[in-house]
Design a protein around this motif. Structure first.
Motif, mmCIF file in Angstrom:
data_model
loop_
_atom_site.group_PDB
_atom_site.id
_atom_site.type_symbol
_atom_site.label_atom_id
_atom_site.label_comp_id
_atom_site.label_asym_id
_atom_site.label_seq_id
_atom_site.Cartn_x
_atom_site.Cartn_y
_atom_site.Cartn_z
ATOM 1 N N LYS A 194 1.154 -1.326 0.107
ATOM 2 C CA LYS A 194 -0.203 0.071 0.102
ATOM 3 C C LYS A 194 0.567 0.937 -0.220
ATOM 4 N N VAL A 195 1.018 1.608 -0.867
ATOM 5 C CA VAL A 195 1.773 3.028 -1.504
ATOM 6 C C VAL A 195 1.023 4.368 -1.378
ATOM 7 N N LEU A 196 1.793 5.199 -0.626
ATOM 8 C CA LEU A 196 0.851 6.582 -0.239
ATOM 9 C C LEU A 196 1.851 8.064 -1.192
ATOM 10 N N LEU A 197 1.361 8.893 -2.020
ATOM 11 C CA LEU A 197 1.698 9.692 -2.142
ATOM 12 C C LEU A 197 2.132 11.134 -1.438
ATOM 13 N N CYS A 198 3.751 11.958 -1.171
ATOM 14 C CA CYS A 198 3.046 13.331 -0.894
ATOM 15 C C CYS A 198 3.928 14.295 -1.227
ATOM 16 N N ALA A 199 3.548 15.301 -1.638
ATOM 17 C CA ALA A 199 3.764 15.975 -2.174
ATOM 18 C C ALA A 199 4.558 17.256 -1.640
ATOM 19 N N VAL B 229 5.574 5.695 2.172
ATOM 20 C CA VAL B 229 5.466 7.361 1.885
ATOM 21 C C VAL B 229 6.495 7.259 1.077
ATOM 22 N N LEU B 230 6.278 7.546 -0.424
ATOM 23 C CA LEU B 230 7.113 8.010 -1.433
ATOM 24 C C LEU B 230 6.690 10.025 -1.101
ATOM 25 N N CYS B 231 7.871 10.463 -0.453
ATOM 26 C CA CYS B 231 7.435 11.716 -0.446
ATOM 27 C C CYS B 231 8.531 12.495 -1.437
ATOM 28 N N ASP B 232 7.568 13.644 -2.222
ATOM 29 C CA ASP B 232 9.027 13.881 -3.081
ATOM 30 C C ASP B 232 9.252 15.460 -2.755
ATOM 31 N N THR B 233 10.648 15.693 -2.812
ATOM 32 C CA THR B 233 11.353 17.111 -1.965
ATOM 33 C C THR B 233 11.458 18.641 -2.968
#
Length: 289
Positions: free
Chosen positions: A119-124, A175-179
């Motif tokens: 289960k994956v969640l993206l963080c902008a 949680v995959l977080c873009d920076t």
């Protein structure tokens, strides 16, 4: 991959395998340098090969090739190239300067992890670049995963906080977080990354961690300079190398591993959502030949 065409020319040219001379080793060293391995590593590798050839009286091209393959593989062996998502949740901070393919790599990685049953969640978290969140949302839709975002210019820490709360509420695995991707030599960017890590420490202290730096393979030694800067301040656990296609000078993979001691974990080999592949050092070295 076709990335070492000069190396192939040196190897399959007019070579007297009964008596390898300085010209052969000089051509080989030049080929490695042109492939962005770097001068120091090219010199080390060729000197090691020269010593082995003369010590063991190698006359068979396959034997010489196998020895060079072993030398290059040793330089790539700097840690676990696998992504560590054993802990649930795992928070992956994805960093890198603008234009290297960071957002697309996140989308591709999300699709890969979802395909593995996570289960994956993206963080902008890149709220500074215009339309960065919109671009990430397009990739979230392609990968079929949810995204947490706010308005442009919002506090990245607030976006990450919301994402971590959502991860806890939804039993998210990754949680995959873009920076933000501003220039790597800007202190405010490094301060921002430090703040994000503190938020993770506070909200999910037991979470697994990865910090992946996305680099464009075609930038060569400039990519190595970027990697050094980020390693000093961001605590890298791995590299994602994009645009490693038939035109890229992929020797930068070896330079990064050898100089920084940071493993390459994924390589981007195309534009499709499935074109982000786990990096296999042995397969990579075999492809050089």
């Amino acid at each position: 991959m076709g990335i070492f065409s000069k190396l192939k020319q040196a190897w399959f040219g007019d070579v007297n395998w009964e008596k390898l001379d300085d010209e052969f080793f000089d051509n080989l060293e030049e080929s490695l340098i042109l492939a962005d391995v770097g001068v120091n590593i090219a010199t080390e590798a060729v000197n090691s090969l020269r010593n082995a050839v003369f010590s063991y009286d190698m006359k068979d091209p396959e034997q010489v090739k196998a020895e060079l393959r072993k030398i290059l593989l040793q330089k790539l062996s700097v840690g676990d190239a696998a992504l560590d998502t054993a802990k649930s949740p795992t928070v992956i901070l994805v960093i890198g300067v603008n234009g290297v393919g960071k957002t697309t790599s996140i989308g591709k990685l999300a699709a890969r992890l979802k395909g593995e049953g996570k289960k994956v969640l993206l963080c902008a978290g890149d709220t500074f670049r215009a339309a960065a969140a919109d671009q990430l949302e397009i990739w979230a839709n392609r990968a079929g995963v949810p995204i947490v975002r706010q308005h442009e210019g919002a506090d990245p820490g607030a976006v990450l906080f919301d994402a971590l709360q959502a991860a806890k509420a939804r039993d998210v695995d990754v949680v995959l977080c873009d920076t933000a991707g501003r220039l790597h030599n800007k202190q405010n960017l490094m301060n921002e990354l430090a703040k994000l890590r503190k938020i993770i420490d506070r909200e999910l202290p037991e979470a697994g961690r990865e910090t992946l730096l996305v680099l464009d393979a075609t930038t060569g030694q400039n990519g190595l300079i970027q990697a050094r800067s980020f390693k000093e301040t961001a605590g890298l656990t791995g590299i994602v190398l994009t645009k490693l296609d038939g035109t890229a000078k992929g020797g930068i993979v070896i330079a990064i591993a050898r100089d920084l001691g940071v493993p390459v974990k994924f390589v981007g080999v195309g534009e499709g959502i499935d074109d982000l592949k786990p990096f296999d050092p042995e397969e990579f070295v075999n492809d050089l030949f």
